[in-house]
Design a protein around this motif. Structure first.
Motif, PDB file in Angstrom:
ATOM      1  N   LYS A 224       0.815  -1.222   0.000  1.00 31.40           N
ATOM      2  CA  LYS A 224       0.000   0.000   0.000  1.00 31.40           C
ATOM      3  C   LYS A 224       0.844   1.266   0.000  1.00 31.40           C
ATOM      4  O   LYS A 224       0.499   2.263  -0.635  1.00 31.40           O
ATOM      5  CB  LYS A 224      -0.918   0.002   1.226  1.00 31.40           C
ATOM      6  N   SER A 227       5.333   3.108  -2.439  1.00 33.40           N
ATOM      7  CA  SER A 227       5.634   4.217  -3.365  1.00 33.40           C
ATOM      8  C   SER A 227       5.930   5.520  -2.625  1.00 33.40           C
ATOM      9  O   SER A 227       6.587   6.416  -3.165  1.00 33.40           O
ATOM     10  CB  SER A 227       4.461   4.425  -4.330  1.00 33.40           C
ATOM     11  N   TYR A 259      -0.479  -8.104  -6.155  1.00 33.19           N
ATOM     12  CA  TYR A 259      -0.250  -7.412  -7.430  1.00 33.19           C
ATOM     13  C   TYR A 259      -1.051  -8.042  -8.569  1.00 33.19           C
ATOM     14  O   TYR A 259      -1.461  -7.351  -9.503  1.00 33.19           O
ATOM     15  CB  TYR A 259       1.245  -7.380  -7.755  1.00 33.19           C
ATOM     16  N   VAL A 262      -4.407  -6.508  -8.272  1.00 32.35           N
ATOM     17  CA  VAL A 262      -4.390  -5.147  -8.832  1.00 32.35           C
ATOM     18  C   VAL A 262      -4.448  -5.207 -10.360  1.00 32.35           C
ATOM     19  O   VAL A 262      -5.223  -4.472 -11.000  1.00 32.35           O
ATOM     20  CB  VAL A 262      -3.123  -4.377  -8.376  1.00 32.35           C
ATOM     21  N   SER A 282      -8.063   0.009  -1.650  1.00 28.97           N
ATOM     22  CA  SER A 282      -6.615   0.116  -1.886  1.00 28.97           C
ATOM     23  C   SER A 282      -6.233  -0.457  -3.240  1.00 28.97           C
ATOM     24  O   SER A 282      -5.386   0.096  -3.948  1.00 28.97           O
ATOM     25  CB  SER A 282      -5.849  -0.615  -0.781  1.00 28.97           C
ATOM     26  N   LYS A 286      -4.497   1.576  -6.303  1.00 25.18           N
ATOM     27  CA  LYS A 286      -3.211   1.123  -6.862  1.00 25.18           C
ATOM     28  C   LYS A 286      -3.347   0.837  -8.357  1.00 25.18           C
ATOM     29  O   LYS A 286      -2.443   1.129  -9.148  1.00 25.18           O
ATOM     30  CB  LYS A 286      -2.726  -0.124  -6.119  1.00 25.18           C
ATOM     31  N   ASP A 289      -3.206   4.094 -10.240  1.00 27.93           N
ATOM     32  CA  ASP A 289      -1.891   4.753 -10.249  1.00 27.93           C
ATOM     33  C   ASP A 289      -0.809   3.959 -10.965  1.00 27.93           C
ATOM     34  O   ASP A 289       0.298   4.466 -11.165  1.00 27.93           O
ATOM     35  CB  ASP A 289      -1.431   5.014  -8.805  1.00 27.93           C
ATOM     36  N   SER A 290      -1.081   2.701 -11.319  1.00 26.82           N
ATOM     37  CA  SER A 290      -0.040   1.830 -11.889  1.00 26.82           C
ATOM     38  C   SER A 290      -0.319   1.541 -13.361  1.00 26.82           C
ATOM     39  O   SER A 290      -1.470   1.506 -13.795  1.00 26.82           O
ATOM     40  CB  SER A 290       0.013   0.498 -11.128  1.00 26.82           C
TER      41      SER A 290
END
Length: 329
Positions: A224, A227, A259, A262, A282, A286, A289-290
């Motif tokens: 979480k 970064s 991951y 995500v 969360s 993520k 943002d990824s």
């Protein structure tokens, strides 16, 4: 005393064993292959107890003299081969406990059954000594080899055994078992079932482990907030990860599944198949943002870290490289 009906999954293996018992066509040598915790020893024990049971059914009755002896570990015709050296089963172990004993007829049972757990630890000399016995066993003898790595066994031994491979148990069955039999909360049962990859023993171990709960909490904190972490924070977290050194494969699996969740959510926006379903907010953040490339890079780095650690690369170095890749992506 558990019977075949108490085993979760492994229907094909159980069907083969029951069929052999009912048709009176039991082989003199079996190889049960599957990873640690997959149920090899449990199934071998049930098979042995059923063969020796005085009720002559397709399950151990649990009431006869033989079953009572087996339950207490004192059935003289069910022999579990032991070894003093933790890393190997020597030729002396095989000569002393199998070859030197097998010519003595059963004390009170129809068979004399030898169960050799961790058979991948048999030295080449031990395997050669055992091979002679497997080639010409007495009619009453049954040898069962249990292994997590059948590639370590000589082809000549494998060719003389009936091989029964332990298949993964369906995850819904494992989840149900954890919740109903062990009273594990549903969210944790979901995670432990997912991480078991069909291995009931592993799922049970994780579900009942206090350290797994701590490790899960730390892994979630890492994914979480990595970064936003400064180099000094990473150093502190690396120290914490060192405390999980003995269970590092489980720790890396936790990161990998996160991951993948995500990546899956980014591609589908569907929360139904997430392992970490309680962490939806969360995961959504993520995923936003990824990039796909960044997530794939991290997942590959996790696999590479596993390979490096299995090859005994310096632990801190392997984990530093992994953490930096996770932070950069």
């Amino acid at each position: 005393m558990p019977g075949f009906s108490d085993v979760l999954g492994h229907e094909q293996t159980i069907a083969h064993m029951k069929s052999a018992i009912e048709a009176n066509k039991v082989s003199h040598a079996y190889l049960l292959a599957g990873e640690k915790g997959s149920g090899k020893k449990m199934l071998a024990g049930i098979f042995a107890r059923t063969l020796q049971c005085e009720a002559h059914g397709s399950e151990p009755c649990g009431k006869c003299h033989s079953c009572i002896q087996a339950e207490s570990g004192n059935q003289p015709d069910i022999i579990y081969v032991t070894h003093e050296k933790p890393g190997s089963i020597s030729v002396d172990d095989i000569r002393g406990q199998v070859n030197g004993d097998i010519q003595i007829k059963p004390y009170s049972s129809p068979y004399k059954i030898y169960i050799i757990d961790e058979a991948e630890k048999l030295t080449q000399q031990a395997q050669n000594a055992l091979l002679k016995t497997i080639e010409e066993p007495p009619a009453y003898a049954i040898i069962m080899l249990l292994t997590a790595n059948e590639g370590m066994l000589l082809p000549t031994i494998k060719s003389r055994c009936v091989t029964l491979t332990m298949k993964p148990v369906p995850l819904p069955l494992i989840r149900q078992y954890l919740m109903e039999e062990l009273q594990i909360p549903d969210y944790r049962a979901d995670i432990c079932a997912a991480f078991s990859q069909g291995n009931v023993g592993k799922a049970k171990r994780l579900a009942l482990s206090d350290s797994f709960g701590e490790m899960l909490e730390h892994a979630l904190h890492m994914v979480k907030y990595i970064s936003e972490m400064e180099p000094s924070d990473l150093v502190e977290d690396l120290k914490k990860i060192n405390t999980y050194k003995m269970d590092i494969q489980d720790y890396l699996d936790l990161l990998t599944v996160w991951y993948r969740d995500v990546l899956m959510f980014k591609a589908t926006c569907d929360a139904n198949n997430l392992v970490f379903s309680n962490e939806l907010n969360s995961i959504r953040d993520k995923a936003k943002d990824s990039s796909y490339e960044g997530l794939e890079c991290i997942i590959k780095a996790l696999e590479k870290a596993k390979v490096r650690l299995n090859a005994n690369v310096n632990f801190d170095m392997a984990m530093e490289l992994l953490l930096l890749t996770m932070k950069e992506n």
